[in-house]
Write a protein that holds these residues in place. Structure first.
Motif, PDB file in Angstrom:
ATOM      1  N   LEU A  26      -7.856  12.790 -12.140  1.00  0.00           N
ATOM      2  CA  LEU A  26      -7.737  11.707 -11.154  1.00  0.00           C
ATOM      3  C   LEU A  26      -7.142  10.451 -11.785  1.00  0.00           C
ATOM      4  O   LEU A  26      -6.253   9.815 -11.214  1.00  0.00           O
ATOM      5  N   ILE A  27      -7.638  10.078 -12.962  1.00  0.00           N
ATOM      6  CA  ILE A  27      -7.154   8.876 -13.637  1.00  0.00           C
ATOM      7  C   ILE A  27      -5.678   9.020 -13.997  1.00  0.00           C
ATOM      8  O   ILE A  27      -4.861   8.134 -13.732  1.00  0.00           O
ATOM      9  N   ARG A  28      -5.317  10.142 -14.585  1.00  0.00           N
ATOM     10  CA  ARG A  28      -3.918  10.350 -14.984  1.00  0.00           C
ATOM     11  C   ARG A  28      -2.995  10.435 -13.765  1.00  0.00           C
ATOM     12  O   ARG A  28      -1.880   9.893 -13.783  1.00  0.00           O
ATOM     13  N   ASP A  29      -3.452  11.087 -12.705  1.00  0.00           N
ATOM     14  CA  ASP A  29      -2.650  11.164 -11.478  1.00  0.00           C
ATOM     15  C   ASP A  29      -2.444   9.776 -10.870  1.00  0.00           C
ATOM     16  O   ASP A  29      -1.345   9.440 -10.427  1.00  0.00           O
ATOM     17  N   LEU A  30      -3.499   8.967 -10.852  1.00  0.00           N
ATOM     18  CA  LEU A  30      -3.390   7.616 -10.298  1.00  0.00           C
ATOM     19  C   LEU A  30      -2.281   6.840 -11.000  1.00  0.00           C
ATOM     20  O   LEU A  30      -1.389   6.285 -10.350  1.00  0.00           O
ATOM     21  N   PHE A  40       1.395   5.524  -9.644  1.00  0.00           N
ATOM     22  CA  PHE A  40       1.774   4.111  -9.754  1.00  0.00           C
ATOM     23  C   PHE A  40       3.099   3.980 -10.494  1.00  0.00           C
ATOM     24  O   PHE A  40       3.969   3.217 -10.092  1.00  0.00           O
ATOM     25  N   ASP A  41       3.244   4.711 -11.583  1.00  0.00           N
ATOM     26  CA  ASP A  41       4.467   4.640 -12.372  1.00  0.00           C
ATOM     27  C   ASP A  41       5.683   5.058 -11.550  1.00  0.00           C
ATOM     28  O   ASP A  41       6.764   4.489 -11.696  1.00  0.00           O
ATOM     29  N   GLN A  42       5.494   6.021 -10.664  1.00  0.00           N
ATOM     30  CA  GLN A  42       6.581   6.518  -9.812  1.00  0.00           C
ATOM     31  C   GLN A  42       6.710   5.716  -8.522  1.00  0.00           C
ATOM     32  O   GLN A  42       7.555   6.026  -7.677  1.00  0.00           O
ATOM     33  N   ARG A  43       5.840   4.694  -8.371  1.00  0.00           N
ATOM     34  CA  ARG A  43       5.807   3.846  -7.169  1.00  0.00           C
ATOM     35  C   ARG A  43       5.547   4.677  -5.901  1.00  0.00           C
ATOM     36  O   ARG A  43       6.030   4.378  -4.836  1.00  0.00           O
ATOM     37  N   GLN A  44       4.745   5.720  -6.044  1.00  0.00           N
ATOM     38  CA  GLN A  44       4.341   6.560  -4.917  1.00  0.00           C
ATOM     39  C   GLN A  44       2.902   6.176  -4.537  1.00  0.00           C
ATOM     40  O   GLN A  44       1.962   6.949  -4.691  1.00  0.00           O
ATOM     41  N   PHE A  45       2.754   4.958  -4.042  1.00  0.00           N
ATOM     42  CA  PHE A  45       1.427   4.382  -3.846  1.00  0.00           C
ATOM     43  C   PHE A  45       0.580   5.123  -2.813  1.00  0.00           C
ATOM     44  O   PHE A  45      -0.626   5.235  -2.979  1.00  0.00           O
ATOM     45  N   GLU A  46       1.193   5.632  -1.781  1.00  0.00           N
ATOM     46  CA  GLU A  46       0.422   6.353  -0.758  1.00  0.00           C
ATOM     47  C   GLU A  46      -0.166   7.653  -1.300  1.00  0.00           C
ATOM     48  O   GLU A  46      -1.156   8.157  -0.769  1.00  0.00           O
ATOM     49  N   MET A  47       0.411   8.178  -2.376  1.00  0.00           N
ATOM     50  CA  MET A  47      -0.121   9.400  -2.985  1.00  0.00           C
ATOM     51  C   MET A  47      -1.466   9.137  -3.667  1.00  0.00           C
ATOM     52  O   MET A  47      -2.200  10.078  -3.977  1.00  0.00           O
ATOM     53  N   VAL A  48      -1.787   7.870  -3.888  1.00  0.00           N
ATOM     54  CA  VAL A  48      -3.056   7.501  -4.518  1.00  0.00           C
ATOM     55  C   VAL A  48      -4.218   7.631  -3.529  1.00  0.00           C
ATOM     56  O   VAL A  48      -5.349   7.900  -3.929  1.00  0.00           O
ATOM     57  N   ILE A  71      -4.185  -0.245  -2.322  1.00  0.00           N
ATOM     58  CA  ILE A  71      -2.858   0.366  -2.223  1.00  0.00           C
ATOM     59  C   ILE A  71      -1.832  -0.674  -1.801  1.00  0.00           C
ATOM     60  O   ILE A  71      -0.749  -0.776  -2.384  1.00  0.00           O
ATOM     61  N   LYS A  72      -2.184  -1.493  -0.820  1.00  0.00           N
ATOM     62  CA  LYS A  72      -1.243  -2.502  -0.299  1.00  0.00           C
ATOM     63  C   LYS A  72      -0.888  -3.533  -1.368  1.00  0.00           C
ATOM     64  O   LYS A  72       0.280  -3.891  -1.521  1.00  0.00           O
ATOM     65  N   VAL A  73      -1.888  -4.026  -2.123  1.00  0.00           N
ATOM     66  CA  VAL A  73      -1.581  -5.032  -3.150  1.00  0.00           C
ATOM     67  C   VAL A  73      -0.665  -4.441  -4.217  1.00  0.00           C
ATOM     68  O   VAL A  73       0.213  -5.130  -4.734  1.00  0.00           O
ATOM     69  N   ASN A  74      -0.830  -3.178  -4.546  1.00  0.00           N
ATOM     70  CA  ASN A  74       0.053  -2.554  -5.521  1.00  0.00           C
ATOM     71  C   ASN A  74       1.447  -2.322  -4.957  1.00  0.00           C
ATOM     72  O   ASN A  74       2.440  -2.477  -5.670  1.00  0.00           O
ATOM     73  N   CYS A  75       1.540  -1.969  -3.680  1.00  0.00           N
ATOM     74  CA  CYS A  75       2.852  -1.835  -3.028  1.00  0.00           C
ATOM     75  C   CYS A  75       3.613  -3.155  -3.057  1.00  0.00           C
ATOM     76  O   CYS A  75       4.818  -3.186  -3.288  1.00  0.00           O
ATOM     77  N   ASP A  76       2.889  -4.245  -2.815  1.00  0.00           N
ATOM     78  CA  ASP A  76       3.505  -5.567  -2.691  1.00  0.00           C
ATOM     79  C   ASP A  76       3.636  -6.312  -4.011  1.00  0.00           C
ATOM     80  O   ASP A  76       4.254  -7.379  -4.053  1.00  0.00           O
ATOM     81  N   TYR A  77       3.054  -5.763  -5.085  1.00  0.00           N
ATOM     82  CA  TYR A  77       3.096  -6.464  -6.374  1.00  0.00           C
ATOM     83  C   TYR A  77       4.554  -6.617  -6.802  1.00  0.00           C
ATOM     84  O   TYR A  77       5.308  -5.640  -6.804  1.00  0.00           O
ATOM     85  N   PRO A  78       4.966  -7.837  -7.148  1.00  0.00           N
ATOM     86  CA  PRO A  78       6.397  -8.065  -7.441  1.00  0.00           C
ATOM     87  C   PRO A  78       6.871  -7.393  -8.730  1.00  0.00           C
ATOM     88  O   PRO A  78       6.096  -7.175  -9.656  1.00  0.00           O
ATOM     89  N   GLY A  79       8.142  -7.081  -8.733  1.00  0.00           N
ATOM     90  CA  GLY A  79       8.781  -6.551  -9.930  1.00  0.00           C
ATOM     91  C   GLY A  79       8.841  -5.037  -9.964  1.00  0.00           C
ATOM     92  O   GLY A  79       8.191  -4.346  -9.187  1.00  0.00           O
ATOM     93  N   LYS A  80       9.652  -4.560 -10.873  1.00  0.00           N
ATOM     94  CA  LYS A  80       9.797  -3.121 -11.115  1.00  0.00           C
ATOM     95  C   LYS A  80       9.097  -2.827 -12.423  1.00  0.00           C
ATOM     96  O   LYS A  80       9.649  -3.066 -13.497  1.00  0.00           O
TER      97      LYS A  80
END
Length: 127
Positions: free
Chosen positions: A7-11, A15-23, A49-58
């Motif tokens: 679970l931790i590694r998948d999360l 995040f690294d792939q910016r696939q936030f809904e998969m979390v 999930i929303k705060v991570n989606c909206d977090y600025p930057g790549k």
């Protein structure tokens, strides 16, 4: 691999792939997150999930270490850096689990920075 480590590694992979809904399926319906260094509580998986989606930057997230506790929890240390800026951070995250899902994450963030001048006689740069 223990389900908690997965679970931790998948999360962090999502995040690294910016696939936030998969979390979302990794997080318990009663999930909360705490960011101690900014004194914030995210009271739901939707808010987290929303705060991570909206977090600025790549930015990128690369797990450095994942450890599991005998009490059922876990901890990760993750290197976080931007693709287009020199800023680097470490996120230390403490996990709690319920029903084989992540129910709580408490995070502590630290910026990577130069050692202060006064300590230079006691240490050397890490190679």
């Amino acid at each position: 691999m223990d389900f908690r480590e997965k679970l931790i590694r998948d999360l962090w992979s999502f995040f690294d792939q910016r696939q936030f809904e998969m979390v979302r399926p990794l997080l318990h319906e009663e999930f909360t997150a705490i960011w101690e260094t900014s004194n914030e509580i995210f009271p739901s998986r939707d808010a987290f999930i929303k705060v991570n989606c909206d977090y600025p930057g790549k930015w990128r997230t690369i797990p450095q270490k994942v450890e599991l506790f005998e009490n059922g929890g876990g901890v990760s240390i993750v290197s976080v850096f931007y693709k287009d800026k020199p800023d680097r951070y470490f996120a230390t995250s403490v996990y709690e689990f319920k029903d084989e899902l992540i129910s709580k994450i408490t995070e502590y963030w630290a910026a990577v920075e130069q050692a202060p001048e006064w300590r230079k006689g006691y240490s050397r740069p890490k190679e």
